[in-house]
Motif scaffolding. Structure first.
Motif, mmCIF file in Angstrom:
data_model
loop_
_atom_site.group_PDB
_atom_site.id
_atom_site.type_symbol
_atom_site.label_atom_id
_atom_site.label_comp_id
_atom_site.label_asym_id
_atom_site.label_seq_id
_atom_site.Cartn_x
_atom_site.Cartn_y
_atom_site.Cartn_z
ATOM 1 N N ASP A 107 4.362 59.703 74.339
ATOM 2 C CA ASP A 107 5.125 59.482 73.216
ATOM 3 C C ASP A 107 5.250 60.504 72.203
ATOM 4 O O ASP A 107 5.970 60.115 71.162
ATOM 5 C CB ASP A 107 4.471 57.929 72.666
ATOM 6 N N ILE A 108 4.521 61.529 72.429
ATOM 7 C CA ILE A 108 4.350 62.431 71.329
ATOM 8 C C ILE A 108 5.071 63.611 71.883
ATOM 9 O O ILE A 108 5.029 64.543 72.749
ATOM 10 C CB ILE A 108 3.220 62.824 70.970
ATOM 11 N N GLY A 109 6.424 63.988 70.937
ATOM 12 C CA GLY A 109 7.213 65.090 71.333
ATOM 13 C C GLY A 109 6.968 66.442 70.623
ATOM 14 O O GLY A 109 6.869 66.433 69.345
ATOM 15 N N PRO A 116 2.581 68.475 57.514
ATOM 16 C CA PRO A 116 3.639 67.315 56.577
ATOM 17 C C PRO A 116 3.245 65.963 57.270
ATOM 18 O O PRO A 116 3.152 65.789 58.289
ATOM 19 C CB PRO A 116 4.941 67.883 56.771
ATOM 20 N N PRO A 117 3.993 65.033 56.409
ATOM 21 C CA PRO A 117 3.647 63.884 56.604
ATOM 22 C C PRO A 117 4.848 63.435 58.011
ATOM 23 O O PRO A 117 5.710 64.120 58.112
ATOM 24 C CB PRO A 117 4.052 62.973 55.522
ATOM 25 N N GLY A 118 4.310 62.285 58.639
ATOM 26 C CA GLY A 118 5.143 61.769 59.535
ATOM 27 C C GLY A 118 5.524 62.811 60.806
ATOM 28 O O GLY A 118 6.417 62.875 61.566
ATOM 29 N N THR A 119 4.266 63.831 61.061
ATOM 30 C CA THR A 119 4.636 64.869 62.239
ATOM 31 C C THR A 119 3.725 64.303 63.530
ATOM 32 O O THR A 119 3.936 64.792 64.416
ATOM 33 C CB THR A 119 4.130 66.007 62.023
ATOM 34 N N GLY A 120 3.122 63.342 63.273
ATOM 35 C CA GLY A 120 2.480 62.673 64.654
ATOM 36 C C GLY A 120 1.028 62.687 64.723
ATOM 37 O O GLY A 120 0.264 62.830 65.688
ATOM 38 N N LYS A 121 0.426 62.853 63.497
ATOM 39 C CA LYS A 121 -1.140 63.271 63.480
ATOM 40 C C LYS A 121 -1.846 61.994 63.713
ATOM 41 O O LYS A 121 -2.738 62.188 64.688
ATOM 42 C CB LYS A 121 -1.434 63.739 61.857
ATOM 43 N N THR A 122 -1.443 60.749 63.208
ATOM 44 C CA THR A 122 -1.923 59.632 63.566
ATOM 45 C C THR A 122 -1.901 59.306 65.109
ATOM 46 O O THR A 122 -2.753 58.913 65.676
ATOM 47 C CB THR A 122 -1.508 58.575 62.674
ATOM 48 N N MET A 123 -0.465 59.628 65.685
ATOM 49 C CA MET A 123 -0.197 59.260 66.991
ATOM 50 C C MET A 123 -1.150 60.108 68.059
ATOM 51 O O MET A 123 -1.702 59.558 68.844
ATOM 52 C CB MET A 123 0.954 59.806 67.411
ATOM 53 N N ASP A 167 -7.689 59.280 57.586
ATOM 54 C CA ASP A 167 -6.217 59.841 57.118
ATOM 55 C C ASP A 167 -6.646 60.088 55.622
ATOM 56 O O ASP A 167 -7.369 59.634 54.777
ATOM 57 C CB ASP A 167 -5.472 58.415 57.144
ATOM 58 N N ASN A 176 -2.225 66.157 54.605
ATOM 59 C CA ASN A 176 -1.040 66.811 54.325
ATOM 60 C C ASN A 176 -1.077 67.868 53.084
ATOM 61 O O ASN A 176 -0.072 68.093 52.366
ATOM 62 C CB ASN A 176 0.540 66.181 54.438
ATOM 63 N N ALA A 219 8.732 60.870 62.194
ATOM 64 C CA ALA A 219 9.032 59.966 61.589
ATOM 65 C C ALA A 219 10.557 59.748 61.108
ATOM 66 O O ALA A 219 11.179 58.761 61.158
ATOM 67 C CB ALA A 219 8.061 59.666 60.372
ATOM 68 N N GLU A 236 12.560 59.083 64.032
ATOM 69 C CA GLU A 236 12.503 57.539 64.480
ATOM 70 C C GLU A 236 13.490 56.778 63.571
ATOM 71 O O GLU A 236 14.343 55.775 63.874
ATOM 72 C CB GLU A 236 11.118 57.271 64.130
#
Ligand SMILES: Nc1ncnc2c1ncn2[C@@H]1O[C@H](COP(=O)(O)OP(=O)(O)OP(=O)(O)O)[C@@H](O)[C@H]1O
Length: 410
Positions: free
Chosen positions: A153-155, A194-201, A252, A299, A360, A363
């Motif tokens: 799911d991570i690109g 940066p935010p929304g780049t997939g760290k949590t994923m 986080d 971030n 993000a 998405e």
């Protein structure tokens, strides 16, 4: 309780039929007056009873209303500081740190111990003892037994995925490799970018792959929500992980508790400092080859206190940048997998047009394109929908969505 008034006796009088008429009339009149009198008394008692019934009904209504309010009103979270004799405890309310001496019911008194977390009402009466699950939720820990995110799911960040697998997954899945070579795996992994780049994923995907419990806590919650509770929360976080091994702890916004020391020595800073020290001491006492892995994300890499980056702490740094054009194309493909898309969609073209977009953002773009299709009564999303969505996003928030990426973490 007031006693019910006694019912007056029914007047009874024998009237001698032999009496002369005028005396009998007199006697009957007297009897009639007695009856009227009794009737008045009974009527008065009835009025009284109705009054009392009315008052009782009002009381019942009031109690019911109070009961409803009690049931629906929010409770506050507090920690039991001390249990005194005489069914009294000292509790400290979270959030404002207020210490209160409060009575505790005999039903509760044997169940509470110092350190327990409890729910208290407006008057600080203990309503219930929090169990571990409620407690975790109250503390804003997010616990997922098995996250559903997978590496597929991570690109666009294949290299980062590889590094995370090596630093986090391998020590969990094949600890013997480290034993054989005689090295310790990294203690903690810090993902920055940066935010929304997939760290949590990324953190979730490792948990998924290793069947580990995913336990997330935001650094900002640690400092903001529970003033004076930060270090205890850190202890709880690790305890929770120990109870659920194998586990991945994901902190986080680590910058919130690990900011570079400032000159000012306000109590807030001291508290944040204590929270960070607790985190470091938990990590220091950690079995490096154990079943708990710790990942943090930020971030605001520039703001971090370098003390947390020393060996034995967050000693593996992985930068998760905003996606390249090729990465964006992959992410677009991932986020349209479940969508009914037309053949005319040119992902390469869209990737070229989305410079500066994070995962993000992409998405959101896909969702927005889907909205255009729905608005036009279609169940298939076309390239034109994406173009419209792009235009709308650029127009709506060209200033913040796009330019925020890459701004903070350098
Ligand atoms: N590399 C990616 N591939 C696919 N989707 C992504 C990627 N990066 C972000 N996303 C999408 O954006 C959402 C948010 O990503 P995520 O929470 O992992 O970002 P983050 O880097 O942890 O952000 P933050 O710093 O704001 O916490 C994800 O749920 C996912 O849908």
């Amino acid at each position: 309780m007031s006693r019910s008034p006694s019912i007056p006796d029914r007047p009874h009088r024998d009237i001698d039929s032999e009496l002369p008429d005028d005396e009998r009339l007199e006697a009957l009149r007297g009897h009639y007056e007695e009856l009227v009198d009794v009737n008045d008394k009974l009527a008065a008692q009835l009025d009284d009873a109705e009054d009392r019934r009315e008052r009782l009904r009002e009381k019942v209504d009031r109690v019911e209303r109070e009961n409803e309010t009690l049931k629906s009103s929010s409770l506050y979270i507090a920690t039991v500081e001390d249990v005194l004799d005489d069914e009294q405890v000292i509790v400290k309310q979270h959030g404002n740190n207020q210490e209160v001496l409060t009575d505790v019911s005999s039903r509760m008194v044997d169940r509470v111990e110092p350190g327990d977390r409890v729910a208290v009402n407006d008057s600080f009466a203990i309503q219930s003892l929090l169990n571990a699950e409620t407690d975790a939720r109250a503390q804003s820990m997010e616990i997922t037994e098995k996250p559903t995110v997978t590496y597929a799911d991570i690109g666009g960040i294949d290299e980062q995925v590889r590094e995370v697998r090596e630093a986090v997954e391998q020590p969990l899945a094949e600890p013997e490799l480290f034993d054989e070579v005689g090295i310790d795996p990294p203690s903690g992994v810090l993902l920055y970018g940066p935010p929304g780049t997939g760290k949590t994923m990324l953190a979730k995907a490792v948990a998924n792959e290793t069947d580990a419990t995913f336990i997330k806590m935001a650094g900002s919650e640690l400092v903001r929500k529970f003033i004076g509770e930060g270090s205890r929360l850190v202890r709880d976080l690790f305890e929770m992980a120990r109870e659920r091994e194998p586990a991945i702890i994901f902190i986080d916004e680590i910058d919130a508790i690990a900011t570079r020391r400032t000159e000012s020595k306000t109590s807030g800073d001291a508290e944040v400092q204590r929270t960070m020290m607790q985190l470091l001491s938990e990590m220091d006492g950690f079995e490096a080859r154990g079943e708990i892995r710790i990942i943090a994300a930020t971030n605001r890499f520039d703001m971090l206190d370098r003390a947390i980056l020393r060996p034995g702490r967050f000693d593996r740094l992985i930068e998760v940048p905003e996606p390249s054009e090729e990465g964006r194309e992959q992410i677009l493909a991932i986020h349209t997998r479940g969508m009914n898309v037309a053949d005319d969609i040119d992902f390469a073209d869209l990737a070229a047009d989305t410079g500066g977009y994070s995962g993000a953002d992409i998405e959101s773009l896909a969702t927005e394109a889907g909205m255009f299709a729905i608005r036009n009564d279609r169940d298939q999303v076309t390239h034109a929908d994406f173009a419209d969505a792009l235009e709308k996003i650029e127009k709506d928030d060209s200033s913040d969505v796009i330019s925020s990426a890459g701004y903070f973490y350098q």
